[in-house]
Enzyme design. Sequence first.
Site, PDB file in Angstrom:
ATOM      1  N   TYR A  48       0.823  -1.212   0.000  1.00  0.00           N
ATOM      2  CA  TYR A  48       0.000   0.000   0.000  1.00  0.00           C
ATOM      3  C   TYR A  48       0.856   1.260   0.000  1.00  0.00           C
ATOM      4  O   TYR A  48       0.514   2.252  -0.648  1.00  0.00           O
ATOM      5  CB  TYR A  48      -0.992  -0.008   1.170  1.00  0.00           C
ATOM      6  CG  TYR A  48      -2.205  -0.857   0.848  1.00  0.00           C
ATOM      7  CD1 TYR A  48      -3.200  -0.381   0.003  1.00  0.00           C
ATOM      8  CD2 TYR A  48      -2.326  -2.146   1.336  1.00  0.00           C
ATOM      9  CE1 TYR A  48      -4.292  -1.162  -0.336  1.00  0.00           C
ATOM     10  CE2 TYR A  48      -3.413  -2.942   1.004  1.00  0.00           C
ATOM     11  CZ  TYR A  48      -4.401  -2.444   0.167  1.00  0.00           C
ATOM     12  OH  TYR A  48      -5.471  -3.223  -0.183  1.00  0.00           O
TER      13      TYR A  48
ATOM     14  N   ASN B  71     -12.241   2.102  -7.824  1.00  0.00           N
ATOM     15  CA  ASN B  71     -10.884   2.602  -7.588  1.00  0.00           C
ATOM     16  C   ASN B  71     -10.755   3.248  -6.216  1.00  0.00           C
ATOM     17  O   ASN B  71     -11.682   3.906  -5.742  1.00  0.00           O
ATOM     18  CB  ASN B  71     -10.504   3.613  -8.674  1.00  0.00           C
ATOM     19  CG  ASN B  71     -10.480   2.976 -10.042  1.00  0.00           C
ATOM     20  OD1 ASN B  71     -10.489   1.749 -10.149  1.00  0.00           O
ATOM     21  ND2 ASN B  71     -10.474   3.782 -11.083  1.00  0.00           N
TER      22      ASN B  71
ATOM     23  N   ASP C 250      -8.061   5.262  -5.636  1.00  0.00           N
ATOM     24  CA  ASP C 250      -7.041   6.299  -5.809  1.00  0.00           C
ATOM     25  C   ASP C 250      -7.580   7.717  -5.634  1.00  0.00           C
ATOM     26  O   ASP C 250      -6.809   8.679  -5.561  1.00  0.00           O
ATOM     27  CB  ASP C 250      -6.363   6.157  -7.185  1.00  0.00           C
ATOM     28  CG  ASP C 250      -7.359   6.180  -8.353  1.00  0.00           C
ATOM     29  OD1 ASP C 250      -8.388   6.874  -8.276  1.00  0.00           O
ATOM     30  OD2 ASP C 250      -7.086   5.497  -9.371  1.00  0.00           O
TER      31      ASP C 250
ATOM     32  N   HIS D 202     -15.058   0.595  -3.006  1.00  0.00           N
ATOM     33  CA  HIS D 202     -13.971  -0.088  -2.301  1.00  0.00           C
ATOM     34  C   HIS D 202     -13.188   0.811  -1.356  1.00  0.00           C
ATOM     35  O   HIS D 202     -12.101   0.451  -0.928  1.00  0.00           O
ATOM     36  CB  HIS D 202     -13.021  -0.739  -3.322  1.00  0.00           C
ATOM     37  CG  HIS D 202     -13.659  -1.878  -4.072  1.00  0.00           C
ATOM     38  ND1 HIS D 202     -13.158  -2.403  -5.245  1.00  0.00           N
ATOM     39  CD2 HIS D 202     -14.768  -2.600  -3.803  1.00  0.00           C
ATOM     40  CE1 HIS D 202     -13.945  -3.384  -5.670  1.00  0.00           C
ATOM     41  NE2 HIS D 202     -14.923  -3.521  -4.808  1.00  0.00           N
TER      42      HIS D 202
ATOM     43  N   CYS E  83      -8.599   1.864  12.261  1.00  0.00           N
ATOM     44  CA  CYS E  83      -7.936   1.014  13.247  1.00  0.00           C
ATOM     45  C   CYS E  83      -8.157  -0.445  12.834  1.00  0.00           C
ATOM     46  O   CYS E  83      -9.280  -0.851  12.522  1.00  0.00           O
ATOM     47  CB  CYS E  83      -8.522   1.252  14.632  1.00  0.00           C
ATOM     48  SG  CYS E  83      -7.771   0.203  15.895  1.00  0.00           S
TER      49      CYS E  83
ATOM     50  N   GLY F 139     -12.891   0.385 -17.979  1.00  0.00           N
ATOM     51  CA  GLY F 139     -11.651   0.233 -17.214  1.00  0.00           C
ATOM     52  C   GLY F 139     -11.705  -0.852 -16.166  1.00  0.00           C
ATOM     53  O   GLY F 139     -10.867  -0.883 -15.278  1.00  0.00           O
TER      54      GLY F 139
ATOM     55  N   ASN G 275     -13.404  -0.674 -23.226  1.00  0.00           N
ATOM     56  CA  ASN G 275     -12.210  -1.355 -22.709  1.00  0.00           C
ATOM     57  C   ASN G 275     -11.363  -1.767 -23.916  1.00  0.00           C
ATOM     58  O   ASN G 275     -11.908  -2.276 -24.900  1.00  0.00           O
ATOM     59  CB  ASN G 275     -12.644  -2.608 -21.907  1.00  0.00           C
ATOM     60  CG  ASN G 275     -11.535  -3.153 -21.022  1.00  0.00           C
ATOM     61  OD1 ASN G 275     -10.403  -3.300 -21.451  1.00  0.00           O
ATOM     62  ND2 ASN G 275     -11.873  -3.466 -19.785  1.00  0.00           N
TER      63      ASN G 275
END
Length: 249
Positions: free
Chosen positions: A67, A102, A104, A119, A127, A191, A217
């Site tokens: 990550y 995504n 990001d 997500h 935590c 995508g 795509n």
Amino acid sequence: MPGALETLADRLRAVRRVSVITGAGVSAASGVPTFRGPDGLWRRYRPEDLATPDAFARDPALVWAWYAERRATIARCRPNAAHAVLAGWSRPPRGWTVITQNVDDLHLEAGTERLVRLHGSLWDLLCARPCRSGATPWPDRRVPLAPCPPVCPHCGGLARPAVVWFGEALDPGALQAASAAASCDVFIATGTSAVVYPAAGFLHEAASRGALTVEINPDPTPATAVVDLAIAGAAEDVLPRIDALLRAP
Ligand code: OAD
């Protein structure tokens, strides 16, 4: 005889409710590596082996190293033309919905409204235990993180990325919003390899409720054979071309 893009633009002009689901490919032109493409150092790990509660319990330092590297890469990335078009479509007068897998946050950076993040976000932590106060994600944009693995500011235990891992439930509010958005006139998937559920299921949900389904795509996916319109091309090329057709008098 109009081409696929003209046909789609005509339909988009005629309808009100449009939803777009995006995956890692939409950020590829920004420099964000996709999950199932060639991914340098991490090629020997599958996302299913790193993005799981078990992997984190077994080796939190390895999972955090993955990550931390993704955060460092993504911190240098800016939204591309695909994010910009979708942000424009999300705003009035259209107000079309963008659902993303995504983490990001490039859709947010591009100014997308009505964004459903299925997500979570790489820029939020949680935590790992979780303690009572650390159960609510907090933003942390530090690159690099120090210490890494980072700790929960409330209890001092391990922190984790506030993203959904394989085997974990999605946020019920996000699921509900995505399901509501599947009640639409046109549903576009772009995508995404369309293999990770429940995200991949919204296309089928939209189809069963009568939406015209579209995939954009460059490569075939399991969705290609089942959509009404499969457009072979990159999101950052195709979406601006559709947008230009929509803007044409
Ligand atoms: P994948 O990496 O599985 O798929 C990326 C897709 O984008 C592939 O189908 C590519 O062909 C396509 N693609 C590549 N470049 C493109 C471009 N320029 N324009 C359009 N498409 C392009 O990524 P996702 O489908 O997003 O889950 O993966 C789904 C989930 O699996 C992710 O959200 C993540 C991952 O493990 C979690 O983190 C829970």
